[in-house]
Structures are given as C-alpha cells and as structure tokens.
Scaffold this motif. Structure first.
Motif, mmCIF file in Angstrom:
data_model
loop_
_atom_site.group_PDB
_atom_site.id
_atom_site.type_symbol
_atom_site.label_atom_id
_atom_site.label_comp_id
_atom_site.label_asym_id
_atom_site.label_seq_id
_atom_site.Cartn_x
_atom_site.Cartn_y
_atom_site.Cartn_z
ATOM 1 N N TYR A 59 0.810 -1.214 0.000
ATOM 2 C CA TYR A 59 0.000 0.000 0.000
ATOM 3 C C TYR A 59 0.852 1.277 0.000
ATOM 4 N N VAL A 60 2.158 1.147 -0.151
ATOM 5 C CA VAL A 60 3.032 2.313 -0.155
ATOM 6 C C VAL A 60 3.941 2.258 -1.373
ATOM 7 N N GLU A 61 4.259 3.436 -1.922
ATOM 8 C CA GLU A 61 5.168 3.519 -3.065
ATOM 9 C C GLU A 61 6.582 3.798 -2.571
ATOM 10 N N CYS A 62 7.180 2.818 -1.946
ATOM 11 C CA CYS A 62 8.562 2.945 -1.485
ATOM 12 C C CYS A 62 9.137 1.557 -1.278
ATOM 13 N N ASP A 63 10.436 1.503 -1.150
ATOM 14 C CA ASP A 63 11.146 0.252 -0.934
ATOM 15 C C ASP A 63 10.792 -0.301 0.449
ATOM 16 N N PRO A 64 10.305 -1.541 0.540
ATOM 17 C CA PRO A 64 9.982 -2.111 1.859
ATOM 18 C C PRO A 64 11.176 -2.138 2.809
ATOM 19 N N ILE A 65 12.387 -2.219 2.261
ATOM 20 C CA ILE A 65 13.569 -2.223 3.122
ATOM 21 C C ILE A 65 13.674 -0.901 3.869
ATOM 22 N N GLY A 66 13.306 0.201 3.226
ATOM 23 C CA GLY A 66 13.327 1.493 3.906
ATOM 24 C C GLY A 66 12.364 1.533 5.078
ATOM 25 N N VAL A 67 11.187 0.948 4.907
ATOM 26 C CA VAL A 67 10.212 0.886 5.999
ATOM 27 C C VAL A 67 10.753 0.020 7.138
ATOM 28 N N TYR A 68 11.318 -1.108 6.791
ATOM 29 C CA TYR A 68 11.851 -2.050 7.791
ATOM 30 C C TYR A 68 12.990 -1.414 8.585
ATOM 31 N N VAL A 69 13.894 -0.736 7.899
ATOM 32 C CA VAL A 69 15.040 -0.111 8.565
ATOM 33 C C VAL A 69 14.587 1.007 9.490
ATOM 34 N N ALA A 70 13.680 1.868 9.021
ATOM 35 C CA ALA A 70 13.194 2.960 9.856
ATOM 36 C C ALA A 70 12.478 2.436 11.092
ATOM 37 N N ALA A 71 11.688 1.389 10.920
ATOM 38 C CA ALA A 71 10.982 0.802 12.065
ATOM 39 C C ALA A 71 11.962 0.192 13.065
ATOM 40 N N LEU A 72 13.008 -0.456 12.581
ATOM 41 C CA LEU A 72 14.008 -1.031 13.487
ATOM 42 C C LEU A 72 14.733 0.050 14.285
ATOM 43 N N SER A 73 15.053 1.166 13.638
ATOM 44 C CA SER A 73 15.718 2.254 14.351
ATOM 45 C C SER A 73 14.812 2.816 15.444
ATOM 46 N N MET A 74 13.538 3.005 15.139
ATOM 47 C CA MET A 74 12.603 3.494 16.149
ATOM 48 C C MET A 74 12.471 2.504 17.303
ATOM 49 N N TRP A 75 12.393 1.231 16.972
ATOM 50 C CA TRP A 75 12.271 0.196 17.998
ATOM 51 C C TRP A 75 13.514 0.162 18.881
ATOM 52 N N SER A 76 14.686 0.278 18.290
ATOM 53 C CA SER A 76 15.912 0.245 19.087
ATOM 54 C C SER A 76 16.014 1.461 19.996
ATOM 55 N N ALA A 77 15.515 2.614 19.519
ATOM 56 C CA ALA A 77 15.531 3.804 20.358
ATOM 57 C C ALA A 77 14.596 3.650 21.551
ATOM 58 N N ALA A 78 13.451 3.005 21.333
ATOM 59 C CA ALA A 78 12.479 2.848 22.409
ATOM 60 C C ALA A 78 12.972 1.913 23.512
ATOM 61 N N ILE A 79 13.734 0.884 23.143
ATOM 62 C CA ILE A 79 14.192 -0.097 24.136
ATOM 63 C C ILE A 79 15.655 0.103 24.515
ATOM 64 N N GLY A 80 16.305 1.122 23.941
ATOM 65 C CA GLY A 80 17.759 1.254 24.083
ATOM 66 C C GLY A 80 18.256 1.506 25.486
ATOM 67 N N GLN A 81 17.421 2.087 26.358
ATOM 68 C CA GLN A 81 17.897 2.372 27.713
ATOM 69 C C GLN A 81 17.943 1.127 28.581
ATOM 70 N N LYS A 82 17.113 0.136 28.258
ATOM 71 C CA LYS A 82 17.024 -1.069 29.090
ATOM 72 C C LYS A 82 17.705 -2.283 28.468
ATOM 73 N N VAL A 83 17.746 -2.359 27.162
ATOM 74 C CA VAL A 83 18.235 -3.552 26.471
ATOM 75 C C VAL A 83 19.677 -3.336 26.031
ATOM 76 N N THR A 84 20.540 -4.235 26.422
ATOM 77 C CA THR A 84 21.942 -4.214 26.000
ATOM 78 C C THR A 84 22.279 -5.532 25.334
ATOM 79 N N VAL A 85 23.353 -5.531 24.561
ATOM 80 C CA VAL A 85 23.830 -6.740 23.919
ATOM 81 C C VAL A 85 25.221 -7.032 24.451
ATOM 82 N N SER A 86 25.498 -8.304 24.682
ATOM 83 C CA SER A 86 26.762 -8.706 25.293
ATOM 84 C C SER A 86 27.454 -9.742 24.422
ATOM 85 N N SER A 87 28.728 -9.491 24.138
ATOM 86 C CA SER A 87 29.562 -10.460 23.420
ATOM 87 C C SER A 87 31.015 -10.145 23.734
ATOM 88 N N ARG A 88 31.820 -11.169 23.811
ATOM 89 C CA ARG A 88 33.240 -11.037 24.110
ATOM 90 C C ARG A 88 33.474 -10.243 25.403
#
Length: 446
Positions: free
Chosen positions: A20-49
């Motif tokens: 229903y939109v005239e744009c690349d779905p990857i652009g929608v997916y990327v923008a949504a992921l950035s918003m989601w990461s900002a919303a949970i960024g204060q509480k959620v961390t990632v750990s490796s090494r």
C-alpha cells in the motif's frame, strides 16, 4: 543469504503494509528497526566477548528526490505507533547541530524525568529528514562527531555551560537520517567516516518500486499487540541479550567476512565494512527483544546479517559509484597554459602577464615550440619582454572568429524617411535689439 529477511513482528507488519506504499519495503523495515531500538535502548543491551553496550541501530535512507524516503518513514511510524506511540511523541527530536546542543537535550530530558514514576529517561530518537542541512552546519563544530561516537557506544558525554557542567553517563541515542547520494558523497567525507563518526550509520539505498493504481489507498491497520507486549517486556527491567550456542559458528563466520571484505576494498569503502559484525549483533538483539527473548538464535542472527550485508553493498555502491562517476580531470600542459594566456591577451603578452600565471621560468617558455620572444623598446626604461604566437607549430590553428559565409547579393535598403512626413524646420526667431554679437565684446570668452 543474498535475500533480505524481514524478521519477527516488525518484518511481518512491513510485509502487510508494503503493498500500500510507493517505497522500498527495506526502507520501511530499517526505519521501524531504528525506532524500535531507540524505544528499548535504555534497558536492552547486547553482550559479546565480555563487553556490554546498548542495542542501538543508526540508519540512513539514501535516495534521490521522489524515491520515497519520507513515505518509508511515515509507514514505519504507522507500524510501531500502536506499541511505542507515547515514546515517539515525547522522545523524538531533530535539528541538533552541535555537540553542546546534543548533550544539553539529553541532560535536560534526564533532569525533567528524574522524579517521575518511570524514572530518569535518557532516550532520544533524532530524525533528520534533511540531513544535508545539518551536515553543513556541524562542520563548524569539531566536538559534534566526537560526541556522536560516544553516544553510539553508550559512553558518557559531557558539556560545560555557564551554569555548570552537564553530563549524561548512559545516553540511549538513535539517529535516523535521509539524504541524497550526491549529498552523501559531498558531506560525509572520507576523513569523518575513517575516524568512525559516520560509519556507525548504516546507509540503505532505496530502490524504485511500481506505482500504485489508486492514489487514495490508505495503510491497513496493523496488529501491534505482539510488539506492544514485547515493548512492555523490554522496558520492565534491564535486559542483557547474548548469543545462543547455535549462533556462535555463524557469528564467527560474520566476523571473518567483515575482516576479509575490508582488506580487499579501498580504504574509503572499507571503513563501512569494519563494523559489520557489531551492527549485525545489534540488529539481532533488537529482533530478539521484539520476540521477548534474551538470546540471539541462529535464525535471528542470520536475518540480521542479511540486512547489514545489504547495507554494506549499498555503502560500497554509494562511495564507489560516486568515485567512478567523476571523470578524471586532465591537467593542461605548460604549452597549453602559455598559449591560452597569450591568446587571452590578444596574442601578445608581457612577462608580467604570463610567467607568474603559468608557473614557469622565461627559459622554459622560450623553449616551447610556436612561441616567439621579442623585446619592446617603445617605452622608457628597460625594454619589455613580449611573447607572441607563431603559426609554425604543427597541429595548431590560431584562435579566431568562426568563418561565416557571405552572400554577395546586394541588400535592398529601405529608408524609413520615405514613409514619414517631411519635417519642417522651425522658424528662427529674430534677435532682440541690443543682443547681437557686436554688442558684447566679452561674449567670445564665455
């Protein structure tokens, strides 16, 4: 692995909305992921090494005018608003053009929320739909890029004002930007990228999509219950997300991929590959949080790598394509510069008009073919050295006007006076008595 996997509740919502939109779905997916990461960024961390850092995903949609950057952003907001709508209203900002304003924004927000029930809030989603305008201004503030690097790492950022020192010890900042390919090449310089300032932002080139038949199409309602439950789970307490056992072999492969690819590319392109592994594990942590899980499985890591690998290809295409598009500028020879300078002066140039502008000595210019050197003794003082052109240089034709063909047929001249009435001369008034030339003997002196 070449196909991009739209994973989890966010990926499912993107697939529902994209017809229903005239744009690349990857652009929608990327923008949504950035918003989601900002919303949970204060509480959620990632750990490796043995290292823990916030799961923040910074992104840039790269495309020309009409490619749907704004359309992708609106569609992404439509997807995540049912789950994190309050966050988007309170924590979204734009127009931050200095390191001081960045620290001040987060510090004031932390101070304003210190006594609230939810507690201190240092989350911020910076959306710059005209990023080129911001990049023009931030070049005057060298501290801006340094604070960006610290914010992406989750490290403390500080600033000193007249009222005192400001500090944010654990910023949770996400940057989502829109820019054209030409402005990316112009403002995101190799120095800043190599220094780590802008290679923390994953670029995504937007592809063209077919036009919709109906311009009045509205976006369908998205079932946001799963993402809303995940948001409540992610922000209830601190969450440390780590790799599952079945994902460790793929994680090792991704790290080797980044190292091998970066060693085979030019330095201006390799800088965008160096953080492939880190970007992948951050995206995977966000995907895990969207499913209320503290482990990164192989499926989540693979989906994240498909997206980050696409960003790497886009970065190489943007930087490499720009380099290839610029034609190599030919440096004119000394003979060409001398001839052009002499012709600019009408075919006769003095030493002061020639030598300082071509960067050569008199001996070098005299040795050039087709150049005649004479002395002009017409003035006072020392004779002037004059350089002129000769026509004996092979392959050279003197500069002149283009030859035009003339018609020998005499032109018919039509006098306008023939169509006008004859002019009558006004009558000469008679001289007044006593005003004749003989009356005043001093009139000839006037």
């Amino acid at each position: 692995m070449n196909e991009i996997t739209l994973y989890g509740p966010i990926g499912q919502a993107v697939q529902e909305v994209s017809p229903y939109v005239e744009c690349d779905p990857i652009g929608v997916y990327v923008a949504a992921l950035s918003m989601w990461s900002a919303a949970i960024g204060q509480k959620v961390t990632v750990s490796s090494r043995g290292n823990s850092r916030p799961a923040l995903v910074w992104s840039a949609l790269v495309g020309g005018t009409g490619k749907g950057k704004g359309t992708a952003l609106r569609a992404a907001q439509h997807i995540v608003r049912p789950a994190i709508g309050r966050f988007l209203e309170v924590n979204t900002t734009s127009g931050i053009t200095s390191g001081a304003s960045l620290v001040n924004y987060l510090a004031e927000q932390a101070e304003a929320t210190e006594e609230t029930e939810a507690g201190r809030d240092v989350r911020a989603l910076v959306i710059e739909e005209e990023w080129s305008e911001v990049l023009r201004r931030v070049k005057r503030d060298p501290s801006f890029t340094a604070k960006l690097r610290s914010a992406w790492d989750g490290a403390p950022i500080r600033n000193t004002t007249k009222e005192g020192a400001q500090a944010v010890e654990d910023p949770a900042l996400v940057l989502h930007t829109h820019i054209t390919p030409s402005d990316w090449t112009k403002y995101v310089g190799d120095t800043e990228a190599a220094g780590g300032s802008y290679n923390r932002i994953m670029p995504f080139s937007l592809r063209s999509v077919p036009m919709l038949d109906d311009d009045n199409t509205t976006l369908p309602e998205v079932d946001g219950w799963d993402l809303a439950d995940a948001y409540a789970w992610a922000t209830a307490r601190n969450r440390a997300i780590s790799l599952a056992d079945d994902a460790r072999q793929l994680w090792h492969t991704i790290r080797r991929y980044a190292r091998i690819i970066s060693e085979t590319l030019p330095e201006t392109q390799a800088v965008y590959v160096e953080r492939t592994a880190e970007q992948t594990i951050r995206v995977a942590a966000c995907l895990a949080a969207s499913e209320q899980s503290e482990t990164i499985t192989r499926a989540r890591l693979s989906a994240a790598f498909s997206l980050v690998r696409h960003s790497v290809r886009c970065a190489v295409g943007i930087t490499g394509g720009a380099e290839a598009a610029k034609p190599a500028r030919r440096v004119p020879t000394l003979a060409e510069k001398v001839r052009a300078r002499i012709e600019m002066h009408g075919g006769r140039a003095r030493s002061s008009d020639l030598l300082p502008f071509v960067g050569a000595s008199a001996e070098q210019v005299k040795a050039l073919p087709g150049i005649r050197v004479t002395l002009d003794r017409s003035g006072l003082g020392r004779p002037a050295t004059v350089y002129t052109l000769t026509d004996d240089e092979p392959g050279h034709s003197p500069l002149g006007r283009p030859e035009t063909r003339r018609d020998d047929t005499p032109a018919t001249v039509v006098r306008i006076d023939a169509y006008r009435p004859a002019r009558t001369a006004p009558a000469t008034p008679a001289p007044l008595p006593g005003t004749g030339p003989s009356t005043n003997p001093f009139r000839a002196l006037i």
